[in-house]
Design a protein around this motif. Sequence first.
Motif, PDB file in Angstrom:
ATOM      1  N   VAL A 113       0.848  -1.195   0.000  1.00 13.81           N
ATOM      2  CA  VAL A 113       0.000   0.000   0.000  1.00 13.81           C
ATOM      3  C   VAL A 113       0.878   1.237   0.000  1.00 13.81           C
ATOM      4  O   VAL A 113       1.750   1.387   0.869  1.00 13.81           O
ATOM      5  CB  VAL A 113      -0.944   0.016   1.221  1.00 13.81           C
ATOM      6  CG1 VAL A 113      -1.758   1.308   1.258  1.00 13.81           C
ATOM      7  CG2 VAL A 113      -1.880  -1.197   1.186  1.00 13.81           C
ATOM      8  N   LEU A 114       0.647   2.101  -0.977  1.00 11.70           N
ATOM      9  CA  LEU A 114       1.343   3.372  -1.068  1.00 11.70           C
ATOM     10  C   LEU A 114       0.408   4.458  -0.544  1.00 11.70           C
ATOM     11  O   LEU A 114      -0.615   4.759  -1.162  1.00 11.70           O
ATOM     12  CB  LEU A 114       1.735   3.665  -2.520  1.00 11.70           C
ATOM     13  CG  LEU A 114       2.360   5.032  -2.801  1.00 11.70           C
ATOM     14  CD1 LEU A 114       3.671   5.195  -2.049  1.00 11.70           C
ATOM     15  CD2 LEU A 114       2.557   5.233  -4.300  1.00 11.70           C
ATOM     16  N   VAL A 115       0.730   5.017   0.608  1.00 14.70           N
ATOM     17  CA  VAL A 115      -0.080   6.083   1.198  1.00 14.70           C
ATOM     18  C   VAL A 115       0.501   7.423   0.767  1.00 14.70           C
ATOM     19  O   VAL A 115       1.679   7.697   1.006  1.00 14.70           O
ATOM     20  CB  VAL A 115      -0.095   5.991   2.738  1.00 14.70           C
ATOM     21  CG1 VAL A 115      -0.989   7.089   3.323  1.00 14.70           C
ATOM     22  CG2 VAL A 115      -0.578   4.620   3.190  1.00 14.70           C
ATOM     23  N   VAL A 116      -0.321   8.238   0.128  1.00  8.57           N
ATOM     24  CA  VAL A 116       0.128   9.541  -0.358  1.00  8.57           C
ATOM     25  C   VAL A 116      -0.728  10.630   0.280  1.00  8.57           C
ATOM     26  O   VAL A 116      -1.953  10.575   0.226  1.00  8.57           O
ATOM     27  CB  VAL A 116       0.045   9.631  -1.894  1.00  8.57           C
ATOM     28  CG1 VAL A 116       0.567  10.980  -2.371  1.00  8.57           C
ATOM     29  CG2 VAL A 116       0.837   8.498  -2.541  1.00  8.57           C
ATOM     30  N   GLY A 117      -0.063  11.609   0.882  1.00  9.48           N
ATOM     31  CA  GLY A 117      -0.758  12.710   1.535  1.00  9.48           C
ATOM     32  C   GLY A 117      -0.732  13.961   0.683  1.00  9.48           C
ATOM     33  O   GLY A 117       0.236  14.733   0.729  1.00  9.48           O
ATOM     34  N   ASP A 118      -1.791  14.176  -0.101  1.00 12.39           N
ATOM     35  CA  ASP A 118      -1.881  15.396  -0.906  1.00 12.39           C
ATOM     36  C   ASP A 118      -2.171  16.586   0.003  1.00 12.39           C
ATOM     37  O   ASP A 118      -2.816  16.454   1.044  1.00 12.39           O
ATOM     38  CB  ASP A 118      -2.979  15.259  -1.961  1.00 12.39           C
ATOM     39  CG  ASP A 118      -2.549  14.392  -3.138  1.00 12.39           C
ATOM     40  OD1 ASP A 118      -1.513  13.718  -3.023  1.00 12.39           O
ATOM     41  OD2 ASP A 118      -3.264  14.379  -4.159  1.00 12.39           O
ATOM     42  N   ASP A 119      -1.735  17.756  -0.446  1.00  8.75           N
ATOM     43  CA  ASP A 119      -1.829  18.951   0.399  1.00  8.75           C
ATOM     44  C   ASP A 119      -2.519  20.094  -0.352  1.00  8.75           C
ATOM     45  O   ASP A 119      -1.883  21.100  -0.684  1.00  8.75           O
ATOM     46  CB  ASP A 119      -0.420  19.367   0.843  1.00  8.75           C
ATOM     47  CG  ASP A 119      -0.419  20.431   1.919  1.00  8.75           C
ATOM     48  OD1 ASP A 119      -1.454  20.609   2.586  1.00  8.75           O
ATOM     49  OD2 ASP A 119       0.621  21.093   2.096  1.00  8.75           O
TER      50      ASP A 119
END
Length: 641
Positions: A113-119
């Motif tokens: 799982v690739l968790v990406v935190g967009d801002d």
Amino acid sequence: MSFLSLLVNQPGRSVLMTGNEAVARGAIEAGIGYASSYPGSPTAEILGNLGRLARDYNFYAEWSVNEKVALEGAAAASFAGLRSMCIMKPNGVNVALDTLASISQSGIKAGLVLVVGDDPGGHSSTNEEDSRYLGKLAHIPILEPATPQEAKDMTLAAFELSEKIKLPVLLRCVTRICHASGNVTIGELAGGNGKPEIGQNERFVTVVFLHALQEAKLNQVRQIADAWPFNRYLGPENARTLVVTTGVSFMYAREAVKELGLEGEVGIFKLGISWPLPEKTLLGHLKAADNVLFFEEVEPFIEENVMYLAAQHIADLYPLRFFGQKSGHVSGPSGPGIGEMNPETVIKVLASICGVNYNPPPVCDESVKNLVPGIPQRDLAFCAGCPHRAAFWAVKSALALDGRNGIVLGDIGCYTMGLGRTGFNLLQTVHAMGSGVGVACGLGKLAEYGFKQPVVAVVGDSTFYHAAIPALVNARYNKSDFLLIVLDNETTAMTGHQPHPGLGKNAMGEEVVRISVESVVEGLGIPVSVHDPYDVEGTTEVVFNLLQTEGTKVLVLRRACALIAARGARKPAVYVDQDLCIGDSCGCNRFCNKTFSCPANIWDVKKNKAMIDEVVCNRCQVCVSLCPRGAIKVEGGENIG
């Protein structure tokens, strides 16, 4: 409950969690075996929490030197049969994209799982990139939670989906999910992991003939997407006005429909999986609709893909009107596709399309509203006692003494604020991590064509390990002429003081080998020196002298971040002897608080003299050496190093 919520082993209990904590909890419930990340807001707390719990739950966690290495480590664990998670922000996906696209084609084994935190809005970023386009480019599914509860539950589902299709799965969490808090019903904590092993006949390779299999896997996900449990529809069965949304924008849309009293007229379809689309389900809702509205952050990703789907079935759907960022109807204060979505924008757009007269309630009491114009704007500024402020002043002074209009190239970190008044407006370029050094490489080769300005690149210690080393190798190899200044504050300060290779401690708190900046530079055969930026006069002299030499050279300005130093031994107080300070008669133009502008250097308006804010002051003593009257003193009369 915060961090303690990750320790609770009472399935069915509801606890308060942030979105980041919920993702970490979901990973532990899923039986994670490996977690990796490079610090980046808004997701930095996920690996921070996992690192603290790794030994307790028998998995490995690391802060990697950059996102590409982090993803490759997580992929290795997946190949060996361990569930793995890699966490980063969209800028990190840019760094890791080559690896991500390759792994997507080669396939994986255990869930990855690739968790990406967009801002959106760039609360803690220099941009507001939408990572969904990169996920689509890499041919992997994209999941978007709308609440902390979904963040946890989707983490579990992401691992299961990843193992079913043998692809990485992207879990996209925006800032308002990562940092929001909500009640989360927890599940059972997983047991231990199996033995990692790669079979002799197993192969994980990227070759072009696997492209067809890659596309077949995405088609499989399209079928799964139609029955995806996190998709949700609210409203009448055959709504003539349909809202298509995802993530936190779903909460805004639901609030808007209720506020406008449109529950019986408007349908809301929330996508829990935003790529690939649940095409069959979507087409069913589109056939009943006359008007379709899109609410999402930041770019019109869903809007574009739904409109493309509709175009393929236009004979069955015509007439159908779309309202979104592409049409200009969905737009915040700065324009379509810019900044965060918010309830006010959604209500305004929905009211306009549905012909509802809406008068927004007053934001605040009139007596409070009248105060707002008088509130002064606050500059972005280095903390009181920040060594970067002293370093930038020394560089500014050295360049002035040199007199050749030297330029300063910036990078990503706290020191990016060197663009503004707090850094004396020194920085002339800021791009990606390590880019300042790469740009310096190019400028440092232009002397033979008439470029005569000295070139200074500044980079932080964590960024040095992340991205500056390849550019430094390039500089050495190609004989580039510039000065690299490493602002070493002994931490990854901007994202929460995470460790890096130069500190001798890892994500799990273990003591490890310390790899100093200067040892790496010395290994490249590049001249390197170390100095204390708090010694402003000495630093100015060192920088000036280095600017007079040719070739690549490195100066490490080392002093611990003021926020960390403040936790240590109590230092003597700093104060202004107002008998010596002569105020505006000095001729320094209030240098201490107007030019050097440390937040602790303030003005006593009653006495018209300088003073120190004891609450803010970190007692660095830098201002003591800069006052032309010598009016700033150290309690007890002794300066400290």
